[in-house]
Design a protein around this motif. Sequence first.
Motif, PDB file in Angstrom:
ATOM      1  N   TYR A 106       0.828  -1.210   0.000  1.00  0.00           N
ATOM      2  CA  TYR A 106       0.000   0.000   0.000  1.00  0.00           C
ATOM      3  C   TYR A 106       0.862   1.259   0.000  1.00  0.00           C
ATOM      4  O   TYR A 106       0.448   2.294  -0.529  1.00  0.00           O
ATOM      5  CB  TYR A 106      -1.003  -0.020   1.149  1.00  0.00           C
ATOM      6  CG  TYR A 106      -2.109  -1.020   0.907  1.00  0.00           C
ATOM      7  CD1 TYR A 106      -3.147  -0.720   0.031  1.00  0.00           C
ATOM      8  CD2 TYR A 106      -2.094  -2.274   1.514  1.00  0.00           C
ATOM      9  CE1 TYR A 106      -4.148  -1.644  -0.222  1.00  0.00           C
ATOM     10  CE2 TYR A 106      -3.091  -3.193   1.258  1.00  0.00           C
ATOM     11  CZ  TYR A 106      -4.122  -2.872   0.391  1.00  0.00           C
ATOM     12  OH  TYR A 106      -5.108  -3.797   0.129  1.00  0.00           O
ATOM     13  N   GLY A 107       2.077   1.170   0.557  1.00  0.00           N
ATOM     14  CA  GLY A 107       3.016   2.288   0.496  1.00  0.00           C
ATOM     15  C   GLY A 107       3.445   2.576  -0.934  1.00  0.00           C
ATOM     16  O   GLY A 107       3.522   3.732  -1.352  1.00  0.00           O
ATOM     17  N   TYR A 109       1.779   1.980  -3.661  1.00  0.00           N
ATOM     18  CA  TYR A 109       0.652   2.510  -4.431  1.00  0.00           C
ATOM     19  C   TYR A 109       0.191   3.875  -3.932  1.00  0.00           C
ATOM     20  O   TYR A 109      -0.539   4.575  -4.619  1.00  0.00           O
ATOM     21  CB  TYR A 109      -0.527   1.530  -4.399  1.00  0.00           C
ATOM     22  CG  TYR A 109      -0.356   0.358  -5.328  1.00  0.00           C
ATOM     23  CD1 TYR A 109      -0.933   0.356  -6.600  1.00  0.00           C
ATOM     24  CD2 TYR A 109       0.391  -0.757  -4.954  1.00  0.00           C
ATOM     25  CE1 TYR A 109      -0.775  -0.727  -7.448  1.00  0.00           C
ATOM     26  CE2 TYR A 109       0.560  -1.841  -5.797  1.00  0.00           C
ATOM     27  CZ  TYR A 109      -0.026  -1.817  -7.048  1.00  0.00           C
ATOM     28  OH  TYR A 109       0.138  -2.886  -7.900  1.00  0.00           O
ATOM     29  N   SER A 110       0.601   4.281  -2.724  1.00  0.00           N
ATOM     30  CA  SER A 110       0.115   5.537  -2.137  1.00  0.00           C
ATOM     31  C   SER A 110       0.781   6.773  -2.723  1.00  0.00           C
ATOM     32  O   SER A 110       0.232   7.863  -2.650  1.00  0.00           O
ATOM     33  CB  SER A 110       0.333   5.526  -0.623  1.00  0.00           C
ATOM     34  OG  SER A 110       1.714   5.652  -0.327  1.00  0.00           O
ATOM     35  N   VAL A 112       3.356   7.972  -1.391  1.00  0.00           N
ATOM     36  CA  VAL A 112       4.092   8.530  -0.255  1.00  0.00           C
ATOM     37  C   VAL A 112       5.424   7.792  -0.167  1.00  0.00           C
ATOM     38  O   VAL A 112       5.495   6.593  -0.444  1.00  0.00           O
ATOM     39  CB  VAL A 112       3.282   8.330   1.057  1.00  0.00           C
ATOM     40  CG1 VAL A 112       4.076   8.789   2.268  1.00  0.00           C
ATOM     41  CG2 VAL A 112       1.945   9.039   0.976  1.00  0.00           C
ATOM     42  N   PHE A 117       5.546   6.309   4.834  1.00  0.00           N
ATOM     43  CA  PHE A 117       4.314   5.519   4.908  1.00  0.00           C
ATOM     44  C   PHE A 117       4.428   4.491   6.040  1.00  0.00           C
ATOM     45  O   PHE A 117       3.497   4.319   6.828  1.00  0.00           O
ATOM     46  CB  PHE A 117       4.045   4.806   3.575  1.00  0.00           C
ATOM     47  CG  PHE A 117       2.703   4.147   3.510  1.00  0.00           C
ATOM     48  CD1 PHE A 117       1.574   4.856   3.123  1.00  0.00           C
ATOM     49  CD2 PHE A 117       2.552   2.802   3.842  1.00  0.00           C
ATOM     50  CE1 PHE A 117       0.328   4.248   3.061  1.00  0.00           C
ATOM     51  CE2 PHE A 117       1.314   2.191   3.793  1.00  0.00           C
ATOM     52  CZ  PHE A 117       0.196   2.920   3.394  1.00  0.00           C
ATOM     53  N   HIS A 121       2.210   4.278   9.684  1.00  0.00           N
ATOM     54  CA  HIS A 121       1.391   3.110  10.052  1.00  0.00           C
ATOM     55  C   HIS A 121       2.075   2.185  11.055  1.00  0.00           C
ATOM     56  O   HIS A 121       1.623   1.064  11.272  1.00  0.00           O
ATOM     57  CB  HIS A 121       0.998   2.337   8.790  1.00  0.00           C
ATOM     58  CG  HIS A 121       0.065   3.115   7.931  1.00  0.00           C
ATOM     59  ND1 HIS A 121      -1.257   3.293   8.242  1.00  0.00           N
ATOM     60  CD2 HIS A 121       0.284   3.810   6.791  1.00  0.00           C
ATOM     61  CE1 HIS A 121      -1.821   4.045   7.328  1.00  0.00           C
ATOM     62  NE2 HIS A 121      -0.901   4.381   6.435  1.00  0.00           N
ATOM     63  N   GLY A 138      -9.159   5.282   2.573  1.00  0.00           N
ATOM     64  CA  GLY A 138      -7.887   5.966   2.330  1.00  0.00           C
ATOM     65  C   GLY A 138      -6.978   5.209   1.389  1.00  0.00           C
ATOM     66  O   GLY A 138      -7.387   4.741   0.340  1.00  0.00           O
ATOM     67  N   TRP A 139      -5.709   5.110   1.808  1.00  0.00           N
ATOM     68  CA  TRP A 139      -4.704   4.447   0.972  1.00  0.00           C
ATOM     69  C   TRP A 139      -5.027   2.976   0.761  1.00  0.00           C
ATOM     70  O   TRP A 139      -4.519   2.346  -0.164  1.00  0.00           O
ATOM     71  CB  TRP A 139      -3.325   4.550   1.617  1.00  0.00           C
ATOM     72  CG  TRP A 139      -2.762   5.934   1.596  1.00  0.00           C
ATOM     73  CD1 TRP A 139      -2.546   6.704   0.481  1.00  0.00           C
ATOM     74  CD2 TRP A 139      -2.339   6.703   2.703  1.00  0.00           C
ATOM     75  NE1 TRP A 139      -2.009   7.898   0.838  1.00  0.00           N
ATOM     76  CE2 TRP A 139      -1.869   7.931   2.211  1.00  0.00           C
ATOM     77  CE3 TRP A 139      -2.309   6.483   4.068  1.00  0.00           C
ATOM     78  CZ2 TRP A 139      -1.369   8.921   3.019  1.00  0.00           C
ATOM     79  CZ3 TRP A 139      -1.811   7.460   4.881  1.00  0.00           C
ATOM     80  CH2 TRP A 139      -1.350   8.679   4.358  1.00  0.00           C
ATOM     81  N   ASP A 142      -7.303   1.214  -2.742  1.00  0.00           N
ATOM     82  CA  ASP A 142      -6.869   0.998  -4.125  1.00  0.00           C
ATOM     83  C   ASP A 142      -6.997  -0.485  -4.469  1.00  0.00           C
ATOM     84  O   ASP A 142      -6.278  -1.325  -3.914  1.00  0.00           O
ATOM     85  CB  ASP A 142      -5.414   1.453  -4.274  1.00  0.00           C
ATOM     86  CG  ASP A 142      -4.910   1.361  -5.710  1.00  0.00           C
ATOM     87  OD1 ASP A 142      -5.403   0.524  -6.483  1.00  0.00           O
ATOM     88  OD2 ASP A 142      -3.993   2.137  -6.050  1.00  0.00           O
TER      89      ASP A 142
END
Length: 186
Positions: A106-107, A109-110, A112, A117, A121, A138-139, A142
């Motif tokens: 997810y980092g 794809y974010s 950030v 990231f 988290h 949120g992130w 996706d």
Amino acid sequence: MGWFDDVDYLNGGLFRENVSNEQEYVVKDRVLPTLIEDLIHHQPGDGDGGLDPSMIGSVFEKTITHLEYERDQQDIGAYYTPNDVTRMITRQTVDPKVKDELVDVYGEYSGVEKDAFATRHEDTSLQEMLRHVEDREGWFGDPDATEDALERISNLRVLDPACGSGHFLTTAMDELHRVQMSLLRG
């Protein structure tokens, strides 16, 4: 057998011959397959119809202890790990790895920076993260990232070098399956 015979923790005796010339025995019994089939598919009190690995582990430990009546449990390395212990080990080993994989995916794809990231988290529990995925918040909303996360989690491998009855491995498998189901719901 090899060099590992001299290493105590690798020589628990799971596959040690228990009866002289054991490999020469051929068991032909029509009752045994029926009994096993009945146990596996008609387990009383089990909601899903399967045989609980903890029961298999307990039977394994009792059987090996009985067969090796001249030696004690420590000598033969026949220990059964209870449910609460396998769950604790899973929480301390499998869950952090799963969380790291989710943070990585997810980092990426974010958009950030990866370390930022991860830091953001750091205090987010795996349960909380999976809830965000399921709610597509949120992130974690996706779908491409979720698909990638599912693939990564599906490719994780777990090793239990002391595998006796496989109880830890089935607990780890259950946890990975739970995570996969959350990702699929997301």
